[in-house]
Design an enzyme around this catalytic site. Sequence first.
Site, PDB file in Angstrom:
ATOM      1  N   ASN A 172       0.840  -1.212   0.000  1.00 20.29           N
ATOM      2  CA  ASN A 172       0.000   0.000   0.000  1.00 20.29           C
ATOM      3  C   ASN A 172       0.869   1.254   0.000  1.00 20.29           C
ATOM      4  O   ASN A 172       0.789   2.114   0.866  1.00 20.29           O
ATOM      5  CB  ASN A 172      -0.986   0.004   1.173  1.00 20.29           C
ATOM      6  CG  ASN A 172      -0.324  -0.110   2.532  1.00 20.29           C
ATOM      7  OD1 ASN A 172       0.802  -0.575   2.637  1.00 20.29           O
ATOM      8  ND2 ASN A 172      -1.009   0.311   3.564  1.00 20.29           N
ATOM      9  N   HIS A 206      -6.738  -8.951   4.456  1.00 18.64           N
ATOM     10  CA  HIS A 206      -7.019  -8.127   5.630  1.00 18.64           C
ATOM     11  C   HIS A 206      -8.519  -8.333   5.878  1.00 18.64           C
ATOM     12  O   HIS A 206      -9.348  -7.747   5.196  1.00 18.64           O
ATOM     13  CB  HIS A 206      -6.685  -6.686   5.231  1.00 18.64           C
ATOM     14  CG  HIS A 206      -7.071  -5.617   6.197  1.00 18.64           C
ATOM     15  ND1 HIS A 206      -6.193  -4.683   6.632  1.00 18.64           N
ATOM     16  CD2 HIS A 206      -8.246  -5.308   6.788  1.00 18.64           C
ATOM     17  CE1 HIS A 206      -6.800  -3.837   7.461  1.00 18.64           C
ATOM     18  NE2 HIS A 206      -8.047  -4.200   7.571  1.00 18.64           N
ATOM     19  N   ASP A 225       2.909  -6.161  11.569  1.00 21.27           N
ATOM     20  CA  ASP A 225       2.068  -5.096  11.013  1.00 21.27           C
ATOM     21  C   ASP A 225       2.664  -3.724  11.362  1.00 21.27           C
ATOM     22  O   ASP A 225       1.946  -2.768  11.643  1.00 21.27           O
ATOM     23  CB  ASP A 225       0.619  -5.200  11.490  1.00 21.27           C
ATOM     24  CG  ASP A 225      -0.319  -4.333  10.645  1.00 21.27           C
ATOM     25  OD1 ASP A 225       0.125  -3.807   9.612  1.00 21.27           O
ATOM     26  OD2 ASP A 225      -1.491  -4.186  11.035  1.00 21.27           O
TER      27      ASP A 225
END
Lengths: 462, 341
Positions: free
Chosen positions: A110, A195, A332
């Site tokens: 991302n 996700h 994460d």
Amino acid sequence: MSRMGNRAAIGRENRPVLARRARLIDPLRGLDFVGDILAGDGEILAAQTVVEGVPDGCVVIDAAGLVACPGFIDLHAHLREPGYEYKETIASGAAAAARGGFTTLCCMPNTDPPIDSESVVEFVLKRAREAGPVRILPVGCVTRGRMGRELADLEELAAAGAVAFSDDGDPVQDANLMRMALAYSTDLGRPVSNHCQDVHLSGEGVMAEGAVATRLGLPGIPTAAEDAMIARDIALAEATGGRLHLAHLSTSGSVPLLRRAKELGLNVSAEVCPHHLTITDDWALGGQGGEGRSELAYDTSTKVYPPLRSRVDVEALVEALADGTIDCIATDHAPHDRASKEVTYQDAAFGISVLETALGSALQLVHGGLISLPALVGRLTVGPARVLGPGYAALASLAPGTPADIVLFDPEREWTVDVGRFASKGRNTPLDGVRLRGCALAVIADGEMVYLSEELGAANAE
Amino acid sequence: MALREILDSSALGSDSLPLRRHLLDLDDYSREELGATLEAAHGMAEVLGRDIKKTPALRGRVIVTLFYEASTRTRISFEEAGKVLSADVINMSASGSSADKGESLLNTGLTLQAMGVDTLVVRHPHSGAPNFLARNLERVSVVNAGDGLHAHPTQALLDLYTVRARLGGQGDNGIEGRKLVIVGDVLHSRVARSNIWGFARMGARVVLCGPPTLMPPDFAGGKAAGDGRGGLASMVEVDTDLDRAVEGADIVMALRLQSERQRGGFLPSIREYIRRWQVNDARLARARPGALVMHPGPMNEGVEISTDLAHGSRSAIEEQVTAGVAVRMAVLYQLNAGERA
């Protein structure tokens, strides 16, 4: 080994390293004994009770009381480059990884532009080579532009070096598209990571639904948002035979779904983050889980996706990690600049800077008697290596001939988290000022010492 | 009686209560402090009843009302409260200000602090915005004038004051042991949250009534994450049947129903809401004789409350508004009466 890393021969100083009298934990081979480990030329040369003789120019470390194990593998880190270099760069992320004991990082796509084409994969790999020997393995997008409308060129991404596919940050909301991704990738040898969050159920939510959200008047994210999509994705994995990896589990309800999928023999794996194993949603009230003054409430450093949840969820996740239902710990790691967090809770960006606190947090489970030390090391090494595939198994071993990715850590050393000393640009953590027990003291990546703590360096000065 | 004496008799400035710099919510108010604040407001009401409504208590103080949401009564009420106390009151709206140019809330707060503002009265659509400012501003008192779904503490104080004035008597604060029914959209109501803290701490029995979709999920018995320091659910009872909930009530408080709740899927129709949850004469007949009807305003007459009831003899709605000025005077005085005075 070429497909495992991005190391180019660019002539760094690469002296042999010998660590003596360490507790050697080799998760791949299931070994756990006190001995010496010698690395040189990018490989482990010996790991045995006593290594005789010291090669010329060798760095010798007295590692008594320390654990030596394969460098940790993180399946889930946001390195923000290209596009958000003010939050993190591949170089600063790699430095943070080394401090935390990680020698392999999978970086999420991302970015801006997202990693959805060969050219962006190549850019990331080029930056990674410049950054040094920590292995940076790019994750490619599932859908073009992360828009959730059509598949990205998955084979092109895989051929360029993407090790998995994910639209992380956003779920693949369209069930049929997720089905296609799982089916199409069956012959690419790479997992599709989702996700898991039903965006209709999560809505405008910014923290876990529950008593704390009610008290603070913040929109909540129900556990059903995660559980429902996990159930969907497992059904799709069953329908397609695809390889599904479930990112950052946060709910107790995810555990029985995952357990059943494994009992059915489906190709499903899962990860959990250190924060979801150790802290709860009441940290948003301020005071780091203790009594907090009202001014401290709405601590935006606790805002993370998926959200911090209840004690019940934490306990279920810890149990599932210990019994192996959950395959691995992933960070994460989501670094942000100050301005993204110095706003109201609703305006704040989601994410925690985790790489440098992950080991200390995870070791709380060992100190609490909830998981054994070798099992925890396994969840940071062989667990994630298996998710990546058989070609990565050697990264989780101390066997001679395997890559010299080694972490030396002291499981007992107490230290205070100080974001001012982070190598990461992201200072966003709810753990600032918290005492943790256990930290990495020396990290070797591909044979090169990428981190040596001041104290260990001083103690072993020549 | 001079204002100083009135306030001294309220114990608001006494050593028994902690010095307060901010008013963010009522959750950190003790019963004693609530009582002292209401007592001080009583003294302020005496000032408001004079021919010349002016006292020099806060002369030389600068108060800014910083409103990021539309408001009539709360804003005017704070402004009047500050002016009666002789403070200089400056009104600032987000629209037409530097916020429109993208200035962050933090920088707006720092700018006002640098100008020497003593008290910032803040309304913001995001829960916790006043807490955020309080955390980051070292020299300013922050008063929460309503933040998101979180809190509206001066509204709860004026509601407590109104009930005390109407139902209280000698040795009876009018609140302890009484049954308060809050009706409507509790989920989205900061007024309800602050009133739960205030009324429960003063000893009232708090019953919530409304559509299950407009109750916080942890109140309604769903799978709630309830092991944290949440705590609101343990202070209330929930009954979705209004006829039953109103039985024996001393106070019935209707909440505003935003029309967008229907579009948001929380309700089948406004018509069905009216049928099941409108507070009207027929339903109030089940309450105690002399029961009070309240509404924080602005009302949708004919939706959450019938027009007859809203303007009838049992309505305390206008008194609520009047009480608002006195209560806000007490709050502004308390926050400015500390060691800096």
